[in-house]
Design a protein around this motif. Structure first.
Motif, PDB file in Angstrom:
ATOM      1  N   PRO A  76      48.013  32.593  33.920  1.00  0.00           N
ATOM      2  CA  PRO A  76      46.414  32.610  34.948  1.00  0.00           C
ATOM      3  C   PRO A  76      45.595  32.996  35.642  1.00  0.00           C
ATOM      4  O   PRO A  76      46.305  33.676  36.831  1.00  0.00           O
ATOM      5  CB  PRO A  76      46.326  31.194  34.179  1.00  0.00           C
ATOM      6  N   PHE A  77      44.582  33.723  35.834  1.00  0.00           N
ATOM      7  CA  PHE A  77      43.672  33.508  37.056  1.00  0.00           C
ATOM      8  C   PHE A  77      43.097  31.893  37.587  1.00  0.00           C
ATOM      9  O   PHE A  77      42.642  31.367  37.078  1.00  0.00           O
ATOM     10  CB  PHE A  77      42.603  34.733  36.074  1.00  0.00           C
ATOM     11  N   ILE A  78      43.834  32.133  39.319  1.00  0.00           N
ATOM     12  CA  ILE A  78      42.944  30.692  39.402  1.00  0.00           C
ATOM     13  C   ILE A  78      42.419  30.405  40.016  1.00  0.00           C
ATOM     14  O   ILE A  78      42.060  31.409  41.630  1.00  0.00           O
ATOM     15  CB  ILE A  78      44.670  30.090  39.890  1.00  0.00           C
ATOM     16  N   ALA A 162      51.474  35.492  38.719  1.00  0.00           N
ATOM     17  CA  ALA A 162      49.372  35.317  38.404  1.00  0.00           C
ATOM     18  C   ALA A 162      48.937  35.028  39.870  1.00  0.00           C
ATOM     19  O   ALA A 162      49.854  35.698  41.206  1.00  0.00           O
ATOM     20  CB  ALA A 162      49.146  33.765  38.023  1.00  0.00           C
ATOM     21  N   ARG A 163      47.304  35.526  39.661  1.00  0.00           N
ATOM     22  CA  ARG A 163      46.812  35.986  40.700  1.00  0.00           C
ATOM     23  C   ARG A 163      45.459  34.534  41.040  1.00  0.00           C
ATOM     24  O   ARG A 163      45.576  34.019  39.993  1.00  0.00           O
ATOM     25  CB  ARG A 163      46.220  37.313  40.527  1.00  0.00           C
ATOM     26  N   PHE A 164      45.024  34.711  42.496  1.00  0.00           N
ATOM     27  CA  PHE A 164      44.580  33.545  42.486  1.00  0.00           C
ATOM     28  C   PHE A 164      43.097  34.055  42.832  1.00  0.00           C
ATOM     29  O   PHE A 164      42.796  35.294  43.704  1.00  0.00           O
ATOM     30  CB  PHE A 164      44.520  33.137  43.996  1.00  0.00           C
ATOM     31  N   TRP A 165      41.810  33.445  42.475  1.00  0.00           N
ATOM     32  CA  TRP A 165      40.400  33.697  41.965  1.00  0.00           C
ATOM     33  C   TRP A 165      40.292  34.141  43.865  1.00  0.00           C
ATOM     34  O   TRP A 165      39.399  34.767  44.714  1.00  0.00           O
ATOM     35  CB  TRP A 165      39.060  32.703  41.914  1.00  0.00           C
ATOM     36  N   HIS A 166      40.976  32.882  44.689  1.00  0.00           N
ATOM     37  CA  HIS A 166      41.055  33.391  46.633  1.00  0.00           C
ATOM     38  C   HIS A 166      41.886  32.531  47.120  1.00  0.00           C
ATOM     39  O   HIS A 166      43.015  31.636  45.916  1.00  0.00           O
ATOM     40  CB  HIS A 166      40.082  32.225  46.293  1.00  0.00           C
ATOM     41  N   ASP A 167      42.918  33.615  47.439  1.00  0.00           N
ATOM     42  CA  ASP A 167      43.753  33.077  48.160  1.00  0.00           C
ATOM     43  C   ASP A 167      44.342  32.234  48.991  1.00  0.00           C
ATOM     44  O   ASP A 167      42.858  32.070  49.853  1.00  0.00           O
ATOM     45  CB  ASP A 167      44.712  34.590  48.897  1.00  0.00           C
ATOM     46  N   PRO A 168      45.085  31.430  48.468  1.00  0.00           N
ATOM     47  CA  PRO A 168      45.130  30.148  49.491  1.00  0.00           C
ATOM     48  C   PRO A 168      45.014  30.296  51.004  1.00  0.00           C
ATOM     49  O   PRO A 168      44.351  29.349  51.742  1.00  0.00           O
ATOM     50  CB  PRO A 168      46.424  29.360  48.634  1.00  0.00           C
TER      51      PRO A 168
END
Length: 435
Positions: A76-78, A162-168
């Protein structure tokens, strides 16, 4: 790479039309509802929602996501949304920040600092809700960074693509005003001058000494990880007389034999009593303080103003101008919302503010949106970045290109996907397999 488009202006950005959006948020609430409605309005599937409560209860991310409807094997895109405004989550994050959970704190900025009055996990879980109280903010932030680190690790283990909308890691940096100021300054983004390195500001006397030594007599003092004007003091001293004024929403009840209670009254007041000011500044220094030069803001009818600028996927979108009754301009403090056209700011100044906000996001290339607070200097129009909020897109009653912020963000994601998606790829993802 499956579900990602070579034609995208953002390398590795998943295609919005074929990649599920995994939303880590509160299951109910204005933000989640807004995102759900936005996706449906654009013909996109509803987000797959995993609640903070589930993760803080120990449910693995991939298990919670698959139970919520994510097809097995689909990356997913997280997107993480704001964890606030939910006392059960706040309490659980304070508990996660307790000494029993010490795991290295790899995402925590200035992690060598010790939280004051550290609570055990048991004591944290026994806390009762007190709506206006500032409740162990540094331990809360430590717990939040630990959760971010866990989410990042579990996501990459379950879905390596998976990719993040904002990197943690970016969320942790944006949240910590000390770290964010340092990061933006190093990237050449215009930020107010730092009073002193936060490690040197050990208390009231150290703050005053730095101000007098550098001849910076008006500063904004901020709780490093506060939001919504929580833990902010607009502080000024007279260099000749030593007289001082602190404008703030903070208050305190001080006790002799136990820690004091500090709270955010949501009402701005000005203090001149040195002992009260000493107490409040000491609290900020204990938990983590960020201190910067007070920039004289542009004004409308004598009232100071600043801007909340939404940036997403390389474009500046919605702008809200906030005209304050005090130096602290948050909208819930009786500030007035006006349009950019009604603000009195010239087109050149508004363009410069947008460009500085865009520069902020270029400094965070692994993240795709933020609500950015920009102030403009009264005499020169020079923009300065005051705050970066990764969850700053809850902007009510404002449209851009005819879309509310969530719909605009989803459209920007869709448009940033580049070329048309391959139909064989769509079929394989709908079947729950990945090549």
């Amino acid at each position: 790479m499956i579900g990602q488009n070579a034609g995208s202006p953002f390398p590795g950005l998943p295609d919005a039309r074929i990649t599920p959006l995994l939303l880590i948020a509160h299951a109910d609430g204005e933000r989640t509802d807004g995102l759900r409605r936005a996706r449906l309005s654009l013909g996109l599937p509803e987000p797959i929602i995993v609640s903070y409560e589930q993760l803080l209860a120990g449910v693995p991310l991939h298990a919670a996501a698959e139970k919520a409807g994510l097809p097995t094997g689909t990356a997913p895109f997280i997107r993480l949304d704001a964890p606030g405004e939910h006392f059960g989550v706040e309490r659980a994050l304070i508990a996660l920040g307790s000494p029993e959970h010490d795991d290295g704190d790899s995402l925590l900025p200035l992690r060598e600092r010790r939280d004051p009055y550290r609570l055990s996990e048991k004591a944290a879980l026994s806390l009762q809700e007190q709506p206006i109280r500032l409740m162990h903010p540094s331990q809360w932030f430590r717990g939040f960074c630990r959760l971010l680190d866990r989410i990042r690790g579990e996501a990459l283990q379950a879905w390596p693509q998976a990719r993040f909308w904002h990197d943690p890691a970016d969320i942790a940096t944006m949240f910590d005003k000390r770290a964010c100021h340092r990061h933006l300054s190093a990237a050449g983004v215009k930020v107010p001058t730092l009073l002193a390195e936060p490690e040197t500001l050990t208390g009231y006397e150290a703050v005053r000494e730095a101000m007098l030594g550098k001849r910076i007599h008006r500063v904004f003092l901020k709780l490093a990880f506060g939001s919504g004007a929580s833990g902010i003091i607009a502080y000024q001293i007279n260099p000749k007389t030593g007289a001082e004024i602190a404008t703030t929403t903070m208050g305190a009840e001080v006790y002799v034999q136990r820690p004091g209670i500090f709270y955010n009254s949501k009402k701005v007041r000005s203090l001149t009593d040195s002992e009260s000011i000493r107490t409040l500044i000491g609290y900020l220094c204990g938990h983590g303080i960020h201190a910067e030069r007070w920039i004289p803001k542009a004004s409308l009818d004598g009232r100071p103003l600043d801007l909340r600028q939404l940036v997403a996927f390389g474009e500046a979108g919605h702008t809200v101008v906030r005209v304050g009754e005090s130096p602290i301009t948050n909208l819930h403090l009786r500030s007035q919302r006006v349009t950019p056209a009604a603000s009195g700011l010239s087109d050149e100044v508004l363009t410069a503010a947008k460009n500085e906000a865009l520069a902020v996001m270029r400094a965070f290339p692994a993240s795709f949106s933020a609500g950015i607070d920009v102030l403009t200097e009264r005499h020169t129009g020079q923009p300065y970045i005051a705050d970066v909020n990764p969850f700053g897109d809850l902007l009510r009653r404002v449209l851009h290109d005819g879309l509310d912020p969530y719909a605009w963000e989803m459209q920007r994601w869709t448009e940033s996907g580049g070329a048309e998606a391959d139909t064989d790829t769509i079929g394989s993802l709908q079947g729950g397999t990945q090549e």
